[in-house]
Design a protein around this motif. Structure first.
Motif, PDB file in Angstrom:
ATOM      1  N   LEU A  78      -5.281   2.300   6.591  1.00 29.79           N
ATOM      2  CA  LEU A  78      -4.244   3.265   6.219  1.00 29.79           C
ATOM      3  C   LEU A  78      -4.693   4.046   4.987  1.00 29.79           C
ATOM      4  N   ALA A  79      -5.219   3.344   4.002  1.00 30.13           N
ATOM      5  CA  ALA A  79      -5.688   3.996   2.779  1.00 30.13           C
ATOM      6  C   ALA A  79      -6.810   4.988   3.097  1.00 30.13           C
ATOM      7  N   ARG A  80      -7.753   4.573   3.907  1.00 34.00           N
ATOM      8  CA  ARG A  80      -8.871   5.444   4.268  1.00 34.00           C
ATOM      9  C   ARG A  80      -8.368   6.717   4.955  1.00 34.00           C
ATOM     10  N   LYS A  81      -7.433   6.566   5.891  1.00 32.51           N
ATOM     11  CA  LYS A  81      -6.890   7.713   6.636  1.00 32.51           C
ATOM     12  C   LYS A  81      -6.178   8.714   5.734  1.00 32.51           C
ATOM     13  N   HIS A  82      -5.559   8.208   4.659  1.00 35.36           N
ATOM     14  CA  HIS A  82      -4.791   9.083   3.767  1.00 35.36           C
ATOM     15  C   HIS A  82      -5.575   9.496   2.523  1.00 35.36           C
ATOM     16  N   GLY A  83      -6.840   9.120   2.461  1.00 33.85           N
ATOM     17  CA  GLY A  83      -7.652   9.479   1.306  1.00 33.85           C
ATOM     18  C   GLY A  83      -7.212   8.788   0.028  1.00 33.85           C
ATOM     19  N   ALA A  84      -6.619   7.606   0.183  1.00 34.72           N
ATOM     20  CA  ALA A  84      -6.141   6.844  -0.973  1.00 34.72           C
ATOM     21  C   ALA A  84      -7.229   5.882  -1.438  1.00 34.72           C
ATOM     22  N   ASN A  85      -7.497   5.877  -2.717  1.00 35.56           N
ATOM     23  CA  ASN A  85      -8.483   4.958  -3.282  1.00 35.56           C
ATOM     24  C   ASN A  85      -7.836   3.827  -4.079  1.00 35.56           C
ATOM     25  N   TYR A  86      -6.502   3.768  -4.023  1.00 34.44           N
ATOM     26  CA  TYR A  86      -5.792   2.745  -4.787  1.00 34.44           C
ATOM     27  C   TYR A  86      -4.701   2.096  -3.951  1.00 34.44           C
ATOM     28  N   LEU A  87      -4.532   0.800  -4.170  1.00 35.52           N
ATOM     29  CA  LEU A  87      -3.372   0.069  -3.655  1.00 35.52           C
ATOM     30  C   LEU A  87      -2.534  -0.286  -4.869  1.00 35.52           C
ATOM     31  N   LEU A  88      -1.268  -0.010  -4.800  1.00 32.32           N
ATOM     32  CA  LEU A  88      -0.334  -0.327  -5.876  1.00 32.32           C
ATOM     33  C   LEU A  88       0.464  -1.550  -5.450  1.00 32.32           C
ATOM     34  N   ARG A  89       0.494  -2.550  -6.319  1.00 27.29           N
ATOM     35  CA  ARG A  89       1.239  -3.776  -6.015  1.00 27.29           C
ATOM     36  C   ARG A  89       1.990  -4.230  -7.255  1.00 27.29           C
ATOM     37  N   GLY A  90       3.128  -4.864  -7.029  1.00 26.06           N
ATOM     38  CA  GLY A  90       3.905  -5.436  -8.117  1.00 26.06           C
ATOM     39  C   GLY A  90       3.727  -6.939  -8.149  1.00 26.06           C
ATOM     40  N   LEU A  91       3.715  -7.493  -9.343  1.00 26.97           N
ATOM     41  CA  LEU A  91       3.589  -8.942  -9.522  1.00 26.97           C
ATOM     42  C   LEU A  91       4.794  -9.463 -10.293  1.00 26.97           C
ATOM     43  N   ARG A  92       5.511 -10.409  -9.675  1.00 29.77           N
ATOM     44  CA  ARG A  92       6.654 -11.023 -10.350  1.00 29.77           C
ATOM     45  C   ARG A  92       6.254 -12.274 -11.117  1.00 29.77           C
ATOM     46  N   ASN A 101      -4.279 -11.443  -5.198  1.00 26.55           N
ATOM     47  CA  ASN A 101      -5.691 -11.451  -5.539  1.00 26.55           C
ATOM     48  C   ASN A 101      -6.553 -11.639  -4.289  1.00 26.55           C
ATOM     49  N   SER A 102      -6.161 -12.553  -3.421  1.00 27.66           N
ATOM     50  CA  SER A 102      -6.906 -12.783  -2.173  1.00 27.66           C
ATOM     51  C   SER A 102      -6.890 -11.540  -1.290  1.00 27.66           C
ATOM     52  N   ILE A 103      -5.727 -10.929  -1.178  1.00 30.84           N
ATOM     53  CA  ILE A 103      -5.605  -9.719  -0.353  1.00 30.84           C
ATOM     54  C   ILE A 103      -6.445  -8.588  -0.945  1.00 30.84           C
ATOM     55  N   ALA A 104      -6.433  -8.448  -2.261  1.00 33.29           N
ATOM     56  CA  ALA A 104      -7.201  -7.389  -2.922  1.00 33.29           C
ATOM     57  C   ALA A 104      -8.694  -7.552  -2.635  1.00 33.29           C
ATOM     58  N   GLN A 105      -9.180  -8.782  -2.648  1.00 30.08           N
ATOM     59  CA  GLN A 105     -10.594  -9.034  -2.380  1.00 30.08           C
ATOM     60  C   GLN A 105     -10.972  -8.614  -0.964  1.00 30.08           C
ATOM     61  N   VAL A 106     -10.123  -8.949  -0.002  1.00 30.16           N
ATOM     62  CA  VAL A 106     -10.398  -8.582   1.390  1.00 30.16           C
ATOM     63  C   VAL A 106     -10.324  -7.072   1.570  1.00 30.16           C
ATOM     64  N   HIS A 113     -14.128   1.646  -1.555  1.00 32.11           N
ATOM     65  CA  HIS A 113     -13.586   2.594  -2.539  1.00 32.11           C
ATOM     66  C   HIS A 113     -12.144   2.265  -2.924  1.00 32.11           C
ATOM     67  N   LEU A 114     -11.617   1.179  -2.397  1.00 29.25           N
ATOM     68  CA  LEU A 114     -10.211   0.826  -2.616  1.00 29.25           C
ATOM     69  C   LEU A 114     -10.065  -0.139  -3.785  1.00 29.25           C
ATOM     70  N   GLU A 115      -9.342   0.292  -4.805  1.00 28.95           N
ATOM     71  CA  GLU A 115      -9.063  -0.556  -5.964  1.00 28.95           C
ATOM     72  C   GLU A 115      -7.586  -0.954  -5.942  1.00 28.95           C
ATOM     73  N   SER A 116      -7.321  -2.215  -6.189  1.00 24.50           N
ATOM     74  CA  SER A 116      -5.938  -2.683  -6.281  1.00 24.50           C
ATOM     75  C   SER A 116      -5.488  -2.616  -7.732  1.00 24.50           C
ATOM     76  N   VAL A 117      -4.315  -2.045  -7.939  1.00 22.81           N
ATOM     77  CA  VAL A 117      -3.730  -1.911  -9.270  1.00 22.81           C
ATOM     78  C   VAL A 117      -2.416  -2.685  -9.262  1.00 22.81           C
ATOM     79  N   PHE A 118      -2.310  -3.618 -10.199  1.00 30.07           N
ATOM     80  CA  PHE A 118      -1.132  -4.473 -10.268  1.00 30.07           C
ATOM     81  C   PHE A 118      -0.277  -4.106 -11.465  1.00 30.07           C
ATOM     82  N   LEU A 119       1.008  -3.932 -11.221  1.00 33.47           N
ATOM     83  CA  LEU A 119       1.965  -3.727 -12.303  1.00 33.47           C
ATOM     84  C   LEU A 119       2.864  -4.951 -12.372  1.00 33.47           C
TER      85      LEU A 119
END
Length: 153
Positions: A78-92, A101-106, A113-119
């Motif tokens: 999905l990210a590749r199709k939309h030209g997205a280089n970031y995944l945004l995720r929230g951590l409680r 963390n496991s999902i980000a690695q995969v 080119h996909l970087e996971s960013v956690f808020l």
């Protein structure tokens, strides 16, 4: 280069915690695509996916740089199709971190080119989870303080 982030999840339902992550993410990214995915571990949704799309779109109707899509593929694709280089995720909490963390690695393996960013979730919203909201709603409890839109009757 435009910074595009995918904010993926099943969003069953989309909570004020999710809304907070998206709005805070706008300080980092030019565009956020909220991707409502089909979770293979969840056979049946509690809230209809088309209704949820409409409610999320209504929540962000004043933002041209937030889109909602439904997808049934790998999030990295999905990210590749939309030209997205970031995944945004929230951590409680730390449990969320271990899972994310496991999902980000995969995802990084699948799309280099996909970087996971956690808020970190805002403290006043950290106790909110979709599963708790579903349970309260199922038994007739008021969930209006936990979601950013009125639920249809």
């Amino acid at each position: 280069m435009k910074k595009i982030a995918i904010f993926p999840g099943s969003f069953d339902p989309f909570t004020k915690g999710h809304e907070d992550i998206v709005l805070r993410g706008l300080t980092l990214f030019d565009e956020i695509i909220i991707g409502i995915g089909h979770n293979s571990k969840k056979n049946i949704r509690y809230f209809d996916i088309d209704v949820m799309v409409g409610l999320i779109e209504e929540t962000f109707k004043d933002y041209d740089n937030i889109k909602v899509v439904v997808y049934n593929e790998l999030t990295a694709e999905l990210a590749r199709k939309h030209g997205a280089n970031y995944l945004l995720r929230g951590l409680r909490n730390t449990t969320d971190f271990e899972y994310e963390n496991s999902i980000a690695q995969v995802n990084k393996y699948l799309y280099e080119h996909l970087e996971s960013v956690f808020l970190i979730t805002s403290p006043e919203l950290a106790a909110i989870s979709s599963s708790i909201i579903r349970e309260v709603h199922k038994y007739g409890g008021d969930v209006s303080d936990f979601i950013p839109y009125p639920l249809p009757k």
